[in-house]
Structures are given as structure tokens and as C-alpha cells.
Motif scaffolding. Sequence first.
Motif, short mmCIF file in Angstrom:
data_model
loop_
_atom_site.label_atom_id
_atom_site.label_comp_id
_atom_site.label_asym_id
_atom_site.label_seq_id
_atom_site.Cartn_x
_atom_site.Cartn_y
_atom_site.Cartn_z
N ALA A 4 26.59 50.47 42.98
CA ALA A 4 26.66 49.62 41.79
C ALA A 4 27.65 50.17 40.78
CB ALA A 4 25.26 49.49 41.16
N VAL A 5 27.62 51.49 40.59
CA VAL A 5 28.56 52.11 39.65
C VAL A 5 29.99 51.93 40.12
CG1 VAL A 5 29.29 54.29 38.63
CG2 VAL A 5 26.86 53.76 38.81
N PHE A 6 30.18 52.09 41.44
CA PHE A 6 31.53 51.90 42.00
C PHE A 6 32.03 50.49 41.75
CE2 PHE A 6 33.67 49.98 45.66
CZ PHE A 6 34.92 50.61 45.56
N LEU A 7 31.19 49.48 42.03
CA LEU A 7 31.61 48.10 41.84
C LEU A 7 31.92 47.80 40.37
CD1 LEU A 7 29.10 46.26 44.22
CD2 LEU A 7 31.53 46.66 44.59
N ILE A 8 31.11 48.35 39.48
CA ILE A 8 31.35 48.12 38.05
C ILE A 8 32.67 48.76 37.62
CG2 ILE A 8 30.51 48.70 35.73
CD1 ILE A 8 27.65 48.46 36.87
N GLU A 9 32.87 50.02 38.04
CA GLU A 9 34.09 50.72 37.65
C GLU A 9 35.33 50.03 38.22
OE1 GLU A 9 32.60 55.36 37.09
OE2 GLU A 9 33.96 54.80 38.73
N PHE A 10 35.31 49.75 39.51
CA PHE A 10 36.50 49.19 40.14
C PHE A 10 36.76 47.76 39.64
CE2 PHE A 10 38.96 47.49 43.80
CZ PHE A 10 40.00 48.39 43.72
N GLY A 11 35.68 47.01 39.46
CA GLY A 11 35.84 45.67 38.91
C GLY A 11 36.44 45.70 37.51
N ALA A 12 36.00 46.66 36.70
CA ALA A 12 36.54 46.79 35.35
C ALA A 12 38.02 47.17 35.39
CB ALA A 12 35.74 47.83 34.56
N ILE A 13 38.40 48.02 36.34
CA ILE A 13 39.81 48.41 36.47
C ILE A 13 40.67 47.20 36.82
CG2 ILE A 13 41.45 49.73 37.89
CD1 ILE A 13 39.30 51.88 38.15
N ILE A 14 40.25 46.44 37.83
CA ILE A 14 41.04 45.28 38.27
C ILE A 14 41.13 44.24 37.15
CG2 ILE A 14 41.23 43.43 39.95
CD1 ILE A 14 41.77 46.23 41.03
N LEU A 15 40.01 43.99 36.48
CA LEU A 15 40.01 43.02 35.38
C LEU A 15 40.94 43.49 34.25
CD1 LEU A 15 38.94 40.50 33.95
CD2 LEU A 15 37.00 41.88 33.15
N GLY A 16 40.84 44.77 33.92
CA GLY A 16 41.70 45.31 32.87
C GLY A 16 43.18 45.21 33.23
N LEU A 17 43.51 45.49 34.50
CA LEU A 17 44.91 45.40 34.93
C LEU A 17 45.40 43.95 34.85
CD1 LEU A 17 44.93 47.77 38.03
CD2 LEU A 17 45.83 48.22 35.75
N GLY A 18 44.54 43.01 35.21
CA GLY A 18 44.92 41.61 35.11
C GLY A 18 45.21 41.19 33.68
N LEU A 19 44.37 41.63 32.75
CA LEU A 19 44.58 41.30 31.34
C LEU A 19 45.85 41.96 30.80
CD1 LEU A 19 40.89 41.55 30.06
CD2 LEU A 19 42.20 39.48 30.58
N LEU A 20 46.08 43.20 31.22
CA LEU A 20 47.30 43.89 30.78
C LEU A 20 48.55 43.21 31.33
CD1 LEU A 20 46.24 47.64 31.17
CD2 LEU A 20 46.55 46.37 29.05
N GLY A 21 48.49 42.81 32.60
CA GLY A 21 49.62 42.09 33.19
C GLY A 21 49.88 40.77 32.49
N ARG A 22 48.81 40.07 32.12
CA ARG A 22 48.98 38.81 31.39
C ARG A 22 49.60 39.06 30.02
NH1 ARG A 22 43.74 35.09 30.78
NH2 ARG A 22 44.02 35.09 33.04
N PHE A 23 49.16 40.11 29.36
CA PHE A 23 49.72 40.45 28.05
C PHE A 23 51.21 40.78 28.16
CE2 PHE A 23 50.85 43.73 24.92
CZ PHE A 23 50.52 43.09 23.73
N ALA A 24 51.57 41.58 29.18
CA ALA A 24 52.98 41.94 29.37
C ALA A 24 53.82 40.71 29.70
CB ALA A 24 53.11 42.98 30.49
N GLY A 25 53.27 39.80 30.53
CA GLY A 25 54.00 38.59 30.87
C GLY A 25 54.25 37.69 29.67
N ARG A 26 53.31 37.66 28.73
CA ARG A 26 53.49 36.83 27.55
C ARG A 26 54.67 37.29 26.71
NH1 ARG A 26 48.27 35.08 24.24
NH2 ARG A 26 48.13 33.92 26.21
N PHE A 27 54.88 38.61 26.67
CA PHE A 27 55.97 39.17 25.87
C PHE A 27 57.19 39.52 26.72
CE2 PHE A 27 52.21 39.82 23.28
CZ PHE A 27 52.64 39.41 22.03
N GLN A 28 57.14 39.14 28.01
CA GLN A 28 58.27 39.27 28.93
C GLN A 28 58.79 40.71 29.04
OE1 GLN A 28 61.25 36.36 27.85
NE2 GLN A 28 60.10 34.68 28.73
N PHE A 29 57.89 41.64 29.31
CA PHE A 29 58.32 43.00 29.64
C PHE A 29 57.46 43.50 30.79
CE2 PHE A 29 55.00 43.69 26.49
CZ PHE A 29 54.29 44.76 27.00
#
Length: 417
Positions: free
Chosen positions: A5-30
Amino acid sequence: MVHSAVFLIEFGAIILGLGLLGRFAGRFQFSPIPLYLLAGLAFGEGGLLPLGASEEFVAIGAEIGVILLLLMLGLEYTASDLVSNLKTQYPAGLVDATLNALPGAGMALLMGWGPVAAVVLAGVTWISSSGVIAKVMGDLGRLGNRETPVILSILVLEDLAMAVYLPIITALLAGVSLAAGSVTLAIALGVAGLVLFVALRYGRLISRFVSSDDPEKLLLVVLGLTILVAGIAQQLQVSAAVGAFLVGIALSGEAAEGAHNLLLPLRDLFAAVFFVFFGLHTDPSTIPSMLLPASILAVVTAGTKIATGYWAAKRAGVSAKGRWRAGGTLVARGEFSIVIAGLAVSAGIEPALGPLATAYVLVLVIVGPLTARWTEPIATALTRRMAAAPPEGAAKVPAPREAQEVPADDRGRSGRA
């Protein structure tokens, strides 16, 4: 069960965070690469919230990320393209290696890190980021420009050089003898030559064997073949990344195009995990002390990359504006610099090398898109200004009498005359 359960929470949080960061970077085109590195720093040793259960899986994902990065790069080129680039553009590759590897090696020696770290840091400063540069050229609409083939040729030559460079680094980091290192290099060159020969002679047969109308089967065959070859290469003391790169070169036509489209999301996922993994193994508290040398190195190697691109484009007959655009586009460093530094960090060669490489890549992955956009306009403006200014020491042409400024006393005398 709790551990899972801890593994799924940690890894899921990592992937979700990376997706949000990628979306943020794409909005500002860098590029999102610096954000991924910062995320790894936040979750690594000495960070805000160190990971526990998912770290081992992240390490495996990072290795797959490196394999997919090199595979996708190999899919961009055919064996005939590589051979023709070697024949026509090798002088540009030699200039690129000389101008951009020496500053890194010199910095490592000045800091007293020894010859092995010098060879590693030379590679970090030498290799441009193909991923960042390709994205920047697409965003700026320059894929059809006159200088674009020159840029791509330099990137291809750098990628080919990695087939020789990575086995050398692997042998040096492992501390093997000169004889064993020579054997490793000979194996790497032999495998690379064999794959290129097979790709040139039997590339269509290989692509026909791999090709399938079913996307699922094509994905499984290409991915399985790549990981298998990468594992065999690593077992032979050759870099797994080089093995993946050669598999990509061997595929062509519809098989390469179909595999590229299917593997693109997987590459983006695992490549992001790789950058996080590198950040996980870098203590954020060690970065501030490396910011000054990293910034100095970034300024120097940004200048040498611009000089490289300018010279190569001039040699190809490109106009002055295109030469400046080529130089500015090549500045960005990214995934391959981190791959090289990551090998040294894993081997424990020099603790400060990881923080220096992280700071260096963070600087240039941000500055690179800016130099790609602004190097040519700034250089053009400066050139015009210098052309308009009179040469130093030249006699000034006197202004017309009515436009000359006359001292007050002289104006008075002339008025009374």
C-alpha cells in the motif's frame, strides 16, 4: 500488504506529481527536465519527504528510461543516414568534441577530482540534449530551416560517439585494467560495427520480422527485443544504452515509425522517472556550493557550443543568421549529461560530481531554449551596430558648419562680426 500500500501511494504520488509538473512546463513552453530534477531532490536524501518503499522500483524504472531514450533516438535514424553523416560531417564532430569536452575535463582537474572524473565531466559538458533541442526546433518552427541538417548531423555524431565513450567510461568507473578496458572497447566497437553492417545489409528483413499490424504485438516484440539486447550488452561489459541505440538503428520503415508512436508515451514516463531517480541520489544541501563552478562552466560551454554550431553551419554554406541559430540551438544539455553523471554517481567516484552535474544541467536546460530563440537576433543587432560605428582610430568626418556646436564665446564673436 502494508508495504504494498505504501509503495502504491508513493509511486502514484510520484507519477501524478510528474504529470502536473509536465503540464505546468508545457503551459509556459519550457522543458520539464529541471522540474523533474527538482522533484527528485525534494524526495531524495536530505529532501523534504524522502521516499522509502518505492525507491527500488524507481531505480529499475530509471534504467528502463535510459534504454528507451536511446532506443527512440536510434529509431530517428537509419544506418545509411549514420554512414553518410560520418563521411560528410565528421570534422564538425571533431570540433564539437574538442571545444566542449575540454572545459569539463579542465574544471574537474582544477577541482582536484582526478583523471577519471575529468573524463566523466568532459562527457557531461560535451553532449547536447537531443530531446530538448528537437522540441525547441519544433516549437520555433525551424525544422525546415537551412541550418537544421547541420544541427541534426552534430547530434547524430554525438550519439555515435557515445557508442565508444560509454564503454570507456564503464571500464574506467569499474576500475578495470588497461587490457580489460581495451577488450571492453573492442567488444563495443565490434558489436556496433556488426549491428551497422546487419542494418545496412539486412535492415528490411529485420524490420519485416518485427513489423506487425497489431499494435500490441509490435510493442511487445520491439520492447522485449530492446531490453533483451540491452541486457546482453551490459553482460558483455558494454553499456545497455548503447545496445538499445543500436536496436533502434537496425529498425527502419513502417516498423520504426509504428514502434516510435507506440513507445513515445512509455519513453516519456520512464525518462521522467530517470530524472527523478538522479535527483533522489543527490543531496540538495550540496548543490549551493556547486552553483558557482556550474555557472562558470555553463557560460563557457554555452559559448563553445555556439562557436561549434556557427563553424559547422558556415562550413555547410549557411547564411550568417542561420549560423547563429545553429549555435544557439545546440546549447541545451539534458538527458545524456545526466546519464553520464549518473554512472559516476552510482560508482561512487566523486561525491560532488552529481551536484555539479545537476546544477549544470539545470542552468543550461533553462538557458538553452532562450539561446535558441535570441542568439541570432542579438548577434544580428550587434553586427549592425559594429558595422555602423566608425573604425577605432579613424579620422572623424567634420559635421556641416551650420550643424557644428560652437562655444558660447565664439557664437558671440560671430554674431558681432
